[in-house]
Motif scaffolding. Structure first.
Motif, mmCIF file in Angstrom:
data_model
loop_
_atom_site.group_PDB
_atom_site.id
_atom_site.type_symbol
_atom_site.label_atom_id
_atom_site.label_comp_id
_atom_site.label_asym_id
_atom_site.label_seq_id
_atom_site.Cartn_x
_atom_site.Cartn_y
_atom_site.Cartn_z
ATOM 1 N N ARG A 27 0.806 -1.211 0.000
ATOM 2 C CA ARG A 27 0.000 0.000 0.000
ATOM 3 C C ARG A 27 0.839 1.260 0.000
ATOM 4 N N ALA A 28 0.467 2.192 -0.865
ATOM 5 C CA ALA A 28 1.040 3.544 -0.866
ATOM 6 C C ALA A 28 2.565 3.557 -0.986
ATOM 7 N N VAL A 29 3.112 2.597 -1.694
ATOM 8 C CA VAL A 29 4.567 2.522 -1.822
ATOM 9 C C VAL A 29 5.143 3.796 -2.406
ATOM 10 N N SER A 30 4.446 4.387 -3.368
ATOM 11 C CA SER A 30 4.977 5.571 -4.037
ATOM 12 C C SER A 30 5.031 6.793 -3.131
ATOM 13 N N THR A 31 4.451 6.729 -1.959
ATOM 14 C CA THR A 31 4.488 7.865 -1.031
ATOM 15 C C THR A 31 5.649 7.774 -0.041
ATOM 16 N N TYR A 32 6.398 6.688 -0.081
ATOM 17 C CA TYR A 32 7.488 6.483 0.863
ATOM 18 C C TYR A 32 8.809 7.037 0.330
ATOM 19 N N ALA A 33 9.626 7.533 1.222
ATOM 20 C CA ALA A 33 11.034 7.755 0.899
ATOM 21 C C ALA A 33 11.706 6.395 0.809
ATOM 22 N N MET A 34 12.703 6.296 -0.061
ATOM 23 C CA MET A 34 13.409 5.041 -0.248
ATOM 24 C C MET A 34 14.897 5.256 -0.021
ATOM 25 N N GLY A 35 15.526 4.300 0.617
ATOM 26 C CA GLY A 35 16.941 4.435 0.899
ATOM 27 C C GLY A 35 17.712 3.173 0.551
ATOM 28 N N TRP A 36 19.002 3.357 0.357
ATOM 29 C CA TRP A 36 19.933 2.240 0.211
ATOM 30 C C TRP A 36 20.948 2.317 1.351
ATOM 31 N N ARG A 38 24.225 -0.202 3.297
ATOM 32 C CA ARG A 38 25.121 -1.333 3.037
ATOM 33 C C ARG A 38 25.815 -1.732 4.321
ATOM 34 N N GLN A 39 26.237 -2.989 4.341
ATOM 35 C CA GLN A 39 26.947 -3.521 5.496
ATOM 36 C C GLN A 39 28.111 -4.373 5.027
ATOM 37 N N ALA A 40 29.304 -3.952 5.390
ATOM 38 C CA ALA A 40 30.508 -4.707 5.075
ATOM 39 C C ALA A 40 30.778 -5.704 6.197
ATOM 40 N N PRO A 41 31.518 -6.776 5.921
ATOM 41 C CA PRO A 41 31.803 -7.767 6.953
ATOM 42 C C PRO A 41 32.463 -7.126 8.173
ATOM 43 N N GLY A 42 31.924 -7.408 9.330
ATOM 44 C CA GLY A 42 32.497 -6.894 10.560
ATOM 45 C C GLY A 42 32.203 -5.443 10.858
ATOM 46 N N LYS A 43 31.378 -4.825 10.045
ATOM 47 C CA LYS A 43 31.063 -3.412 10.244
ATOM 48 C C LYS A 43 29.562 -3.225 10.417
ATOM 49 N N GLU A 44 29.198 -2.072 10.924
ATOM 50 C CA GLU A 44 27.787 -1.746 11.089
ATOM 51 C C GLU A 44 27.174 -1.333 9.756
ATOM 52 N N ARG A 45 25.853 -1.476 9.687
ATOM 53 C CA ARG A 45 25.146 -1.034 8.503
ATOM 54 C C ARG A 45 25.280 0.480 8.372
ATOM 55 N N GLU A 46 25.548 0.956 7.153
ATOM 56 C CA GLU A 46 25.732 2.384 6.943
ATOM 57 C C GLU A 46 24.836 2.905 5.823
ATOM 58 N N PHE A 47 24.511 4.163 5.934
ATOM 59 C CA PHE A 47 23.700 4.843 4.933
ATOM 60 C C PHE A 47 24.491 5.027 3.647
ATOM 61 N N VAL A 48 23.822 4.843 2.507
ATOM 62 C CA VAL A 48 24.449 5.077 1.213
ATOM 63 C C VAL A 48 23.750 6.222 0.478
ATOM 64 N N LEU A 101 9.848 9.118 6.079
ATOM 65 C CA LEU A 101 10.614 10.351 6.089
ATOM 66 C C LEU A 101 11.866 10.246 5.237
ATOM 67 N N PHE A 102 12.235 11.355 4.636
ATOM 68 C CA PHE A 102 13.465 11.468 3.847
ATOM 69 C C PHE A 102 14.612 11.601 4.846
ATOM 70 N N ALA A 103 15.318 10.490 5.096
ATOM 71 C CA ALA A 103 16.289 10.486 6.192
ATOM 72 C C ALA A 103 17.480 9.610 5.860
ATOM 73 N N ALA A 104 18.597 9.875 6.541
ATOM 74 C CA ALA A 104 19.821 9.108 6.346
ATOM 75 C C ALA A 104 20.093 8.166 7.507
ATOM 76 N N VAL A 105 19.100 7.939 8.328
ATOM 77 C CA VAL A 105 19.237 7.118 9.521
ATOM 78 C C VAL A 105 18.417 5.843 9.357
ATOM 79 N N ALA A 106 19.065 4.704 9.591
ATOM 80 C CA ALA A 106 18.387 3.425 9.385
ATOM 81 C C ALA A 106 17.125 3.292 10.235
ATOM 82 N N GLY A 107 17.156 3.838 11.433
ATOM 83 C CA GLY A 107 16.014 3.720 12.329
ATOM 84 C C GLY A 107 14.753 4.415 11.850
ATOM 85 N N MET A 108 14.875 5.272 10.837
ATOM 86 C CA MET A 108 13.708 5.988 10.314
ATOM 87 C C MET A 108 12.986 5.187 9.228
#
Length: 122
Positions: A27-36, A38-48, A101-108
């Protein structure tokens, strides 16, 4: 509920290109902000990169600026990440995410794909 499925990953040599796709359904997919992210081995997930619902605003992490481009086609409910001039440090599992929300934080972001491997060889 929103479902996200990534495709387009793989193995590429340094300097090469890949285009990731994220097919969204629900539902309403086109109304969402979308983000990419990435997670490298041994590292935390980071915003791209992220793109707002209309595609009019984008944001990138500094390390990919000028090399990666995020875009979306709301008619196809698909988001893309064009990755050029790839470097070994771009290696990781890439995740597509959707949120209100248009955000660079994974928690959003409320919804996540299963992830897809990108490996850049030197």
């Amino acid at each position: 509920q929103v479902q996200l499925v990534e495709s387009g990953g793989g193995l590429v040599q340094a300097g090469g290109s890949l285009r990731l796709s994220c097919a969204a359904s629900g539902r309403a997919v086109s109304t969402y902000a979308m983000g990419w992210f990435r997670q490298a081995p041994g590292k935390e997930r980071e915003f791209v990169a992220t793109i707002n619902w209309s595609g009019g605003n984008t944001r990138y992490t500094d390390s990919v600026k000028g090399r990666f481009t995020i875009s979306r086609d709301n008619a196809k409910n698909t988001v893309y990440l064009q990755m050029n001039s790839l470097k070994p440090e771009d290696t990781g599992v890439y995740y597509c995410a959707a949120g209100p929300l248009f955000a660079a934080v994974a928690g959003m972001y409320n919804y996540w794909g299963q992830g897809i491997q990108v490996t850049v060889s030197s």
